[in-house]
Design a protein around this motif. Structure first.
Motif, mmCIF file in Angstrom:
data_model
loop_
_atom_site.group_PDB
_atom_site.id
_atom_site.type_symbol
_atom_site.label_atom_id
_atom_site.label_comp_id
_atom_site.label_asym_id
_atom_site.label_seq_id
_atom_site.Cartn_x
_atom_site.Cartn_y
_atom_site.Cartn_z
ATOM 1 N N THR A 153 -1.006 3.438 5.759
ATOM 2 C CA THR A 153 -0.480 2.079 5.877
ATOM 3 C C THR A 153 -1.164 1.372 7.033
ATOM 4 O OG1 THR A 153 1.676 2.904 5.135
ATOM 5 C CG2 THR A 153 1.590 0.663 5.999
ATOM 6 N N TYR A 159 -7.595 -1.866 -1.105
ATOM 7 C CA TYR A 159 -7.543 -3.003 -0.192
ATOM 8 C C TYR A 159 -7.489 -4.322 -0.956
ATOM 9 C CZ TYR A 159 -8.382 -5.919 3.868
ATOM 10 O OH TYR A 159 -8.237 -6.868 4.855
ATOM 11 N N VAL A 209 0.170 -7.336 0.315
ATOM 12 C CA VAL A 209 0.492 -7.333 1.750
ATOM 13 C C VAL A 209 1.999 -7.517 1.889
ATOM 14 C CG1 VAL A 209 0.180 -8.499 3.968
ATOM 15 C CG2 VAL A 209 -1.752 -8.278 2.384
ATOM 16 N N ASN A 225 -3.876 -3.946 -3.580
ATOM 17 C CA ASN A 225 -2.516 -3.684 -3.102
ATOM 18 C C ASN A 225 -1.986 -4.907 -2.354
ATOM 19 O OD1 ASN A 225 -2.573 -1.186 -4.226
ATOM 20 N ND2 ASN A 225 -2.767 -0.056 -2.301
ATOM 21 N N PHE A 242 -5.699 -9.834 6.984
ATOM 22 C CA PHE A 242 -6.138 -9.190 5.748
ATOM 23 C C PHE A 242 -7.047 -10.112 4.935
ATOM 24 C CE2 PHE A 242 -2.214 -6.843 6.686
ATOM 25 C CZ PHE A 242 -2.653 -5.531 6.541
ATOM 26 N N LYS A 277 -0.377 -3.098 4.484
ATOM 27 C CA LYS A 277 -1.051 -2.838 3.206
ATOM 28 C C LYS A 277 -1.288 -1.342 3.109
ATOM 29 C CE LYS A 277 -4.435 -5.583 1.758
ATOM 30 N NZ LYS A 277 -4.240 -6.049 0.367
ATOM 31 N N GLU A 278 -1.059 -0.791 1.918
ATOM 32 C CA GLU A 278 -1.214 0.650 1.733
ATOM 33 C C GLU A 278 -2.573 1.017 1.161
ATOM 34 O OE1 GLU A 278 1.972 2.416 -0.410
ATOM 35 O OE2 GLU A 278 3.444 1.992 1.154
ATOM 36 N N GLY A 287 1.563 0.030 -4.076
ATOM 37 C CA GLY A 287 1.388 -0.324 -2.677
ATOM 38 C C GLY A 287 2.646 -0.726 -1.942
#
Length: 435
Positions: free
Chosen positions: A228, A267, A272, A270, A236, A187-188, A43
């Motif tokens: 992204t 989510y 932040v 990965n 998040f 976040k990826e 990520g």
């Protein structure tokens, strides 16, 4: 004359290739293990968009063909609204110019291979900088074998936004820095290939603009997309369960859910990342220790110019060495003098482009404005060129781009006002005659 480059990422590896052409012995020191033999950090990739400035640097050492072999050209933005059809917005008035999506890891590996093959270049991994005497050129590294101390005639910090070299220079009072963190994180996520095909158009940079937040997606050679999310800091944390995540994305990114089977896992697992702009003054100390690329002037990624700007730094430093007869004591201050205005200009434009991508691209008024601007470009070829085209498809200095665009907008505004004035005057005259 020995040169130590701290950081074997994109900038450091390219810089080693350029300096090797000058016959200089170069050692690249990298804190990580060799990324070509390990697994990439989850990520943390943020796909790169390589455009003309980066290509220009690669061409100068004959790497453009090899490095860009797997790059995917993107000719415009594809806007994904919450409801309604997709909207493609070309980057250029001719609609045929493109920026190129490439994996940061793949590009880094290719540049490491090139540096490794260059005469006089040595690459040393698992060397974490822990001390630096910037006046004497003495570096201390923490390694698997313990602490080691090394010396070089020139020390160049190419170790990114969190530069250890910059930290040492700040600690000894040689430079001051200020990191202006953006109140956003990233976040990826991932969209895999669908039955061996791209799930989205690979010829576009995809954007889901949502006002105060957005998501982008760039294509990869394996037919996946790296997505992204750019959301306000702290937001998040609001989604903590699979059900919350699926409900939120179903409401705000409804077309994503069917294409992203690993969305919940990505989510939740990965990391932040943080975003910010680095301001450093000066970039060099004692005529022998200097910062380059993100280590000196990291920017936010919203113009896709971070790597391009850093590669242009390498070209600029190489020119300064030419112009000073190879004198580092003269070249390093000259490099900063020539580049500072340009890096400050692109930092400003990158922040402005975030607002455009996040808040404006879905607006009918914005779309009309872009169509009008492209029409003016076609009407006045070479005389009126949009900011995006000047930044992405030329090597016009960033500071010159900013000045030129301001002049163009002023001239265009004056012309529009003059035209409206003529229409109003003609209408009034005709009205008087008809009475």
């Amino acid at each position: 004359m020995t040169v130590a480059i701290v950081g074997a990422g994109l900038t450091g590896s390219l810089l080693a290739c350029f300096l090797a052409r000058r016959g200089l012995p170069v050692t690249l020191y990298e804190r990580r293990p060799d990324p070509r033999t390990g697994q990439a950090e989850r990520g943390r990739s943020i796909n790169l968009a390589i455009s003309e400035r980066g290509l220009d640097a690669l061409r100068r050492i004959g790497l453009d063909g090899e490095v860009m072999a797997d790059a995917l050209p993107m000719k415009g933005r594809m806007i994904h609204p919450v409801e309604g059809p997709l909207d493609f917005q070309a980057y250029s008035a001719s609609q045929d110019r493109a920026i190129n999506s490439i994996s940061r890891g793949a590009l880094n590996n290719a540049l490491l291979d090139a540096a490794e093959k260059a005469p006089g270049v040595e690459i040393v991994f698992e060397h974490k900088l822990v001390s630096l005497d910037s006046a004497a050129g003495v570096l201390g590294f923490e390694t698997p074998a313990g602490l080691v101390e090394l010396r070089a005639d020139v020390v160049l910090g190419a170790d990114g936004a969190g530069s250890a070299v910059r930290g040492q220079l700040v600690a000894d009072g040689s430079v001051v820095d200020d990191v202006d963190f953006l109140d956003y994180g990233y976040k990826e996520l991932s969209i895999p290939a669908a039955d061996g095909k791209f799930a989205l158009d690979p010829g576009a940079l995809h954007i889901w603009p949502r006002g105060t937040s957005m998501m982008i997606a760039l294509p990869n050679p394996d037919r996946s997309f790296t997505c992204t999310l750019f959301w306000p800091a702290g937001s998040f944390d609001a989604l903590t369960t699979p059900l919350q995540i699926e409900r939120y994305f179903g409401e705000h990114y409804p077309d994503l859910l069917p294409m992203a089977p690993s969305l919940v896992d990505d989510y939740l697992n990965n990391p932040v990342g943080v975003l910010g702009t680095v301001h450093t003054h000066p970039w060099q100390a004692h005529g022998r220790t200097a910062l380059i690329g993100d280590a000196a002037h990291a920017i936010v990624p919203f113009y896709g110019q971070g790597a391009n700007c850093a590669f242009e730094d390498v070209v600029a430093l190489d020119r300064c060495l030419d112009d000073t007869g190879g004198s580092w004591a003269r070249a390093l201050p000259l490099f900063e003098a020539r580049r500072r205005d340009n890096t400050e200009a692109i930092a400003e434009m990158a922040l402005a482009n975030f607002v455009e991508m996040r808040d404006k691209v879905a607006s009918p008024v914005f779309r009309f404005g872009k169509q009008f601007e492209h029409a003016v470009e076609r009407l006045l070829p070479g005389r009126y060129v949009s900011r995006y085209e000047l930044v992405s498809f030329t090597t016009t200095p960033y500071a010159d781009v900013r000045r030129r665009v301001r002049r163009q907008h002023q001239a265009l505004g004056a012309a529009v006002a003059l035209g409206l004035g003529a229409v109003v005057a003609t209408t009034r005259a005709l009205t008087r005659r008809s009475r």
